[in-house]
Design a protein around this motif. Structure first.
Motif, PDB file in Angstrom:
ATOM      1  N   HIS A 164     -14.320  -7.859   2.275  1.00  0.00           N
ATOM      2  CA  HIS A 164     -13.824  -6.688   1.557  1.00  0.00           C
ATOM      3  C   HIS A 164     -12.613  -6.107   2.281  1.00  0.00           C
ATOM      4  O   HIS A 164     -12.447  -6.292   3.496  1.00  0.00           O
ATOM      5  CB  HIS A 164     -14.889  -5.586   1.525  1.00  0.00           C
ATOM      6  CG  HIS A 164     -16.017  -5.851   0.589  1.00  0.00           C
ATOM      7  ND1 HIS A 164     -15.847  -6.318  -0.687  1.00  0.00           N
ATOM      8  CD2 HIS A 164     -17.358  -5.687   0.740  1.00  0.00           C
ATOM      9  CE1 HIS A 164     -17.027  -6.432  -1.280  1.00  0.00           C
ATOM     10  NE2 HIS A 164     -17.962  -6.066  -0.431  1.00  0.00           N
ATOM     11  N   SER A 165     -11.805  -5.357   1.548  1.00  0.00           N
ATOM     12  CA  SER A 165     -10.694  -4.647   2.159  1.00  0.00           C
ATOM     13  C   SER A 165     -11.246  -3.600   3.128  1.00  0.00           C
ATOM     14  O   SER A 165     -12.209  -2.908   2.813  1.00  0.00           O
ATOM     15  CB  SER A 165      -9.858  -3.970   1.071  1.00  0.00           C
ATOM     16  OG  SER A 165      -8.712  -3.412   1.649  1.00  0.00           O
ATOM     17  N   GLY A 166     -10.659  -3.521   4.322  1.00  0.00           N
ATOM     18  CA  GLY A 166     -11.058  -2.484   5.268  1.00  0.00           C
ATOM     19  C   GLY A 166     -12.173  -2.877   6.230  1.00  0.00           C
ATOM     20  O   GLY A 166     -12.581  -2.073   7.060  1.00  0.00           O
ATOM     21  N   SER A 170      -7.761  -8.011   9.780  1.00  0.00           N
ATOM     22  CA  SER A 170      -6.493  -8.080  10.513  1.00  0.00           C
ATOM     23  C   SER A 170      -6.643  -7.499  11.914  1.00  0.00           C
ATOM     24  O   SER A 170      -6.085  -8.027  12.885  1.00  0.00           O
ATOM     25  CB  SER A 170      -5.403  -7.336   9.739  1.00  0.00           C
ATOM     26  OG  SER A 170      -5.298  -7.864   8.431  1.00  0.00           O
ATOM     27  N   THR A 171      -7.421  -6.413  12.028  1.00  0.00           N
ATOM     28  CA  THR A 171      -7.649  -5.796  13.342  1.00  0.00           C
ATOM     29  C   THR A 171      -8.307  -6.798  14.289  1.00  0.00           C
ATOM     30  O   THR A 171      -7.914  -6.924  15.451  1.00  0.00           O
ATOM     31  CB  THR A 171      -8.571  -4.558  13.200  1.00  0.00           C
ATOM     32  OG1 THR A 171      -7.999  -3.679  12.229  1.00  0.00           O
ATOM     33  CG2 THR A 171      -8.728  -3.826  14.520  1.00  0.00           C
ATOM     34  N   LEU A 172      -9.298  -7.511  13.782  1.00  0.00           N
ATOM     35  CA  LEU A 172     -10.009  -8.489  14.601  1.00  0.00           C
ATOM     36  C   LEU A 172      -9.072  -9.600  15.067  1.00  0.00           C
ATOM     37  O   LEU A 172      -9.067  -9.975  16.242  1.00  0.00           O
ATOM     38  CB  LEU A 172     -11.170  -9.079  13.795  1.00  0.00           C
ATOM     39  CG  LEU A 172     -12.039 -10.098  14.512  1.00  0.00           C
ATOM     40  CD1 LEU A 172     -12.849  -9.442  15.611  1.00  0.00           C
ATOM     41  CD2 LEU A 172     -12.980 -10.796  13.524  1.00  0.00           C
ATOM     42  N   VAL A 184      -2.243  -2.996  10.184  1.00  0.00           N
ATOM     43  CA  VAL A 184      -3.573  -2.598   9.741  1.00  0.00           C
ATOM     44  C   VAL A 184      -3.463  -1.163   9.235  1.00  0.00           C
ATOM     45  O   VAL A 184      -2.608  -0.408   9.669  1.00  0.00           O
ATOM     46  CB  VAL A 184      -4.634  -2.677  10.871  1.00  0.00           C
ATOM     47  CG1 VAL A 184      -4.797  -4.089  11.357  1.00  0.00           C
ATOM     48  CG2 VAL A 184      -4.270  -1.770  12.017  1.00  0.00           C
ATOM     49  N   SER A 185      -4.322  -0.801   8.318  1.00  0.00           N
ATOM     50  CA  SER A 185      -4.186   0.521   7.723  1.00  0.00           C
ATOM     51  C   SER A 185      -5.113   1.494   8.420  1.00  0.00           C
ATOM     52  O   SER A 185      -6.033   1.091   9.118  1.00  0.00           O
ATOM     53  CB  SER A 185      -4.576   0.472   6.262  1.00  0.00           C
ATOM     54  OG  SER A 185      -5.975   0.420   6.157  1.00  0.00           O
ATOM     55  N   ASP A 186      -4.895   2.814   8.211  1.00  0.00           N
ATOM     56  CA  ASP A 186      -5.892   3.720   8.745  1.00  0.00           C
ATOM     57  C   ASP A 186      -7.057   3.773   7.768  1.00  0.00           C
ATOM     58  O   ASP A 186      -6.956   3.410   6.607  1.00  0.00           O
ATOM     59  CB  ASP A 186      -5.319   5.100   9.076  1.00  0.00           C
ATOM     60  CG  ASP A 186      -4.835   5.829   7.864  1.00  0.00           C
ATOM     61  OD1 ASP A 186      -5.606   5.946   6.903  1.00  0.00           O
ATOM     62  OD2 ASP A 186      -3.670   6.275   7.879  1.00  0.00           O
ATOM     63  N   THR A 197      -4.241  -3.541   2.687  1.00  0.00           N
ATOM     64  CA  THR A 197      -3.194  -3.522   3.693  1.00  0.00           C
ATOM     65  C   THR A 197      -2.527  -4.885   3.762  1.00  0.00           C
ATOM     66  O   THR A 197      -1.312  -5.008   3.792  1.00  0.00           O
ATOM     67  CB  THR A 197      -3.793  -3.141   5.049  1.00  0.00           C
ATOM     68  OG1 THR A 197      -4.541  -1.959   4.862  1.00  0.00           O
ATOM     69  CG2 THR A 197      -2.699  -2.913   6.059  1.00  0.00           C
ATOM     70  N   THR A 198      -3.337  -5.909   3.789  1.00  0.00           N
ATOM     71  CA  THR A 198      -2.807  -7.265   3.754  1.00  0.00           C
ATOM     72  C   THR A 198      -2.626  -7.622   2.286  1.00  0.00           C
ATOM     73  O   THR A 198      -3.573  -7.519   1.512  1.00  0.00           O
ATOM     74  CB  THR A 198      -3.796  -8.227   4.422  1.00  0.00           C
ATOM     75  OG1 THR A 198      -4.082  -7.750   5.743  1.00  0.00           O
ATOM     76  CG2 THR A 198      -3.228  -9.633   4.510  1.00  0.00           C
ATOM     77  N   THR A 199      -1.411  -7.997   1.895  1.00  0.00           N
ATOM     78  CA  THR A 199      -1.183  -8.231   0.467  1.00  0.00           C
ATOM     79  C   THR A 199      -1.048  -9.701   0.099  1.00  0.00           C
ATOM     80  O   THR A 199      -1.222 -10.066  -1.054  1.00  0.00           O
ATOM     81  CB  THR A 199       0.062  -7.469  -0.023  1.00  0.00           C
ATOM     82  OG1 THR A 199       1.113  -7.677   0.906  1.00  0.00           O
ATOM     83  CG2 THR A 199      -0.224  -5.986  -0.145  1.00  0.00           C
TER      84      THR A 199
HETATM   85  N1  LIG Z   1     -14.841   1.908  13.719  1.00  0.00           N
HETATM   86  C1  LIG Z   1     -14.200   0.742  13.628  1.00  0.00           C
HETATM   87  N2  LIG Z   1     -13.095   0.678  12.879  1.00  0.00           N
HETATM   88  C2  LIG Z   1     -12.464  -0.523  12.789  1.00  0.00           C
HETATM   89  C3  LIG Z   1     -12.940  -1.684  13.466  1.00  0.00           C
HETATM   90  N3  LIG Z   1     -12.111  -2.704  13.164  1.00  0.00           N
HETATM   91  C4  LIG Z   1     -11.158  -2.208  12.347  1.00  0.00           C
HETATM   92  N4  LIG Z   1     -11.359  -0.893  12.109  1.00  0.00           N
HETATM   93  C5  LIG Z   1     -10.543   0.008  11.275  1.00  0.00           C
HETATM   94  O1  LIG Z   1     -10.753  -0.324   9.910  1.00  0.00           O
HETATM   95  C6  LIG Z   1      -9.537  -0.085   9.169  1.00  0.00           C
HETATM   96  C7  LIG Z   1      -9.173  -1.311   8.350  1.00  0.00           C
HETATM   97  O2  LIG Z   1      -8.821  -2.396   9.212  1.00  0.00           O
HETATM   98  P1  LIG Z   1      -7.933  -3.648   8.732  1.00  0.00           P
HETATM   99  O3  LIG Z   1      -7.893  -4.591   9.891  1.00  0.00           O
HETATM  100  O4  LIG Z   1      -6.656  -3.220   8.131  1.00  0.00           O
HETATM  101  O5  LIG Z   1      -8.864  -4.229   7.569  1.00  0.00           O
HETATM  102  P2  LIG Z   1      -8.616  -5.543   6.685  1.00  0.00           P
HETATM  103  O6  LIG Z   1      -9.954  -6.179   6.516  1.00  0.00           O
HETATM  104  O7  LIG Z   1      -7.543  -6.381   7.258  1.00  0.00           O
HETATM  105  O8  LIG Z   1      -8.170  -4.910   5.272  1.00  0.00           O
HETATM  106  P3  LIG Z   1      -7.250  -5.565   4.119  1.00  0.00           P
HETATM  107  O9  LIG Z   1      -6.032  -6.112   4.759  1.00  0.00           O
HETATM  108  O10 LIG Z   1      -6.978  -4.429   3.168  1.00  0.00           O
HETATM  109  O11 LIG Z   1      -8.095  -6.631   3.465  1.00  0.00           O
HETATM  110  C8  LIG Z   1      -8.499   0.286  10.202  1.00  0.00           C
HETATM  111  O12 LIG Z   1      -8.384   1.683  10.225  1.00  0.00           O
HETATM  112  C9  LIG Z   1      -9.064  -0.196  11.510  1.00  0.00           C
HETATM  113  O13 LIG Z   1      -8.613   0.572  12.608  1.00  0.00           O
HETATM  114  C10 LIG Z   1     -14.109  -1.543  14.281  1.00  0.00           C
HETATM  115  O14 LIG Z   1     -14.618  -2.499  14.905  1.00  0.00           O
HETATM  116  N5  LIG Z   1     -14.707  -0.310  14.315  1.00  0.00           N
END
Ligand SMILES: Nc1nc2c(ncn2[C@@H]2O[C@H](COP(=O)(O)OP(=O)(O)OP(=O)(O)O)[C@@H](O)[C@H]2O)c(=O)[nH]1
Ligand SMILES: [Mg+2]
Ligand SMILES: [Zn+2]
Length: 289
Positions: A164-166, A170-172, A184-186, A197-199
């Motif tokens: 899922h988004s969020g 990307s953070t990982l 990465v988005s807030d 965030t990732t398109t």
């Molecule tokens: N609390 C917490 N927040 C996290 C963790 N990992 C990521 N986040 C937060 O979750 C939010 C979304 O993170 P992204 O890495 O953009 O998520 P994504 O899965 O790549 O999302 P899309 O690109 O939209 O698919 C950001 O605000 C991150 O800082 C975590 O381990 N713990």
């Protein structure tokens, strides 16, 4: 020259050539005209032939795929989208909170990958957000699906990262491979408004044998076209047992007598949530979320 598609933004493709350079490519005209079932004829991970200069090149041929991961279009246009091609495994990032990933979603994703015989890994992320009680739930789910070190899992493979988004895909990846520095988005943006965030799906080379493909978050996951009879074949723990049912391969494991699968659920050898996902898929009750 041969190359591998790293990114596709519609009509342009970033292709990593054999010489290590990235070529900005278009599809050669005749390729575009060919009859295609998928909404995207060339996907991230595809092996292609290309000619031209780095800033202006053409893809002249697409090599046959070893495999691909398909996403059924939600709008039922008959088109499906190739998420990525020539992958060794898919890694699903799941979270209990912000956002919630349901076992139904997880199981439908796993079944789709299993239908293409693509190995699957699940990472439970954002455990810091959980109460001790909720942590137990995740530990339970981890036992359900297995656990190992992420970096080890990725080594020497091409891995499609989904979820899922969020959930923090990307953070990982940024944390594991700091040179990637992806946007990465807030949190509020990612979860409340449902923005992605990732398109575009994008493949990153970690080393010459290790590739990761980050993808935009998916809201829902529909099953690819499959017959009710074949679904239990894509649940590995059911595949082993299904021929022991009285009705053999005709058994749908719903109300049939002497069903080995239902017996296994009763005996605790198959987890109830997995069986529930299964019956939802067979009866079409799954809500895709
Ligand atoms: N609390 C917490 N927040 C996290 C963790 N990992 C990521 N986040 C937060 O979750 C939010 C979304 O993170 P992204 O890495 O953009 O998520 P994504 O899965 O790549 O999302 P899309 O690109 O939209 O698919 C950001 O605000 C991150 O800082 C975590 O381990 N713990
Ligand atoms: Mg992302
Ligand atoms: Zn049965």
């Amino acid at each position: 020259m041969e190359g591998r598609v790293m990114k596709s933004t519609g009509s342009w493709y970033d292709v990593l050539g054999e010489d290590g350079k990235v070529y900005l490519c278009r599809l050669q005209g005749k390729l575009r005209l060919e009859e295609i079932k998928e909404s995207n004829p060339v996907a991230v991970g595809d092996m292609v032939e290309l000619i031209g200069e780095t800033r202006d090149a053409s893809i002249t041929a697409i090599k046959p795929r070893d495999n691909h991961m398909l996403r059924q279009s939600v709008k039922k246009t008959g088109h499906s989208h190739v998420l990525a091609a020539n992958i060794d495994q898919v890694m699903l990032i799941a979270t209990l909170k912000q956002p919630r990933t349901s076992t139904g979603f997880i199981d439908r994703f796993l079944v789709s990958a299993e239908a293409f015989r693509i190995p699957q890994v699940i990472i439970f992320n954002k455990k810091d957000l959980l109460t001790p009680e909720e942590c137990k739930d995740v530990d339970h789910m981890q036992n359900l699906y297995g656990a190992e070190s992420v970096r080890d899992l990725l080594r020497n493979k091409t891995t499609l990262i989904a979820g899922h988004s969020g959930v923090g895909k990307s953070t990982l990846l940024n944390r594991l491979f700091p040179h990637l520095q992806q946007t990465v988005s807030d949190l509020s943006q990612a979860t409340d408004k449902g923005t992605h965030t990732t398109t575009f799906a994008e493949m990153f080379m970690i080393d010459p044998k290790t590739f990761v493909i980050d993808t935009p978050g998916v809201k829902e996951w529909g099953l690819n076209d499959m017959e009710a009879q074949e679904i239990s074949d894509y649940f590995p723990e059911m595949r082993e047992l299904r021929l022991e049912c009285k009705f053999g391969s005709r058994c749908l494991h719903l109300t049939e007598p002497k069903c080995a699968i239902r017996q296994a659920v009763e005996d605790g050898r198959i987890y109830p949530s997995r069986y529930e996902s299964y019956t939802n898929m067979v009866t079409g009750k799954d809500n895709r979320k």
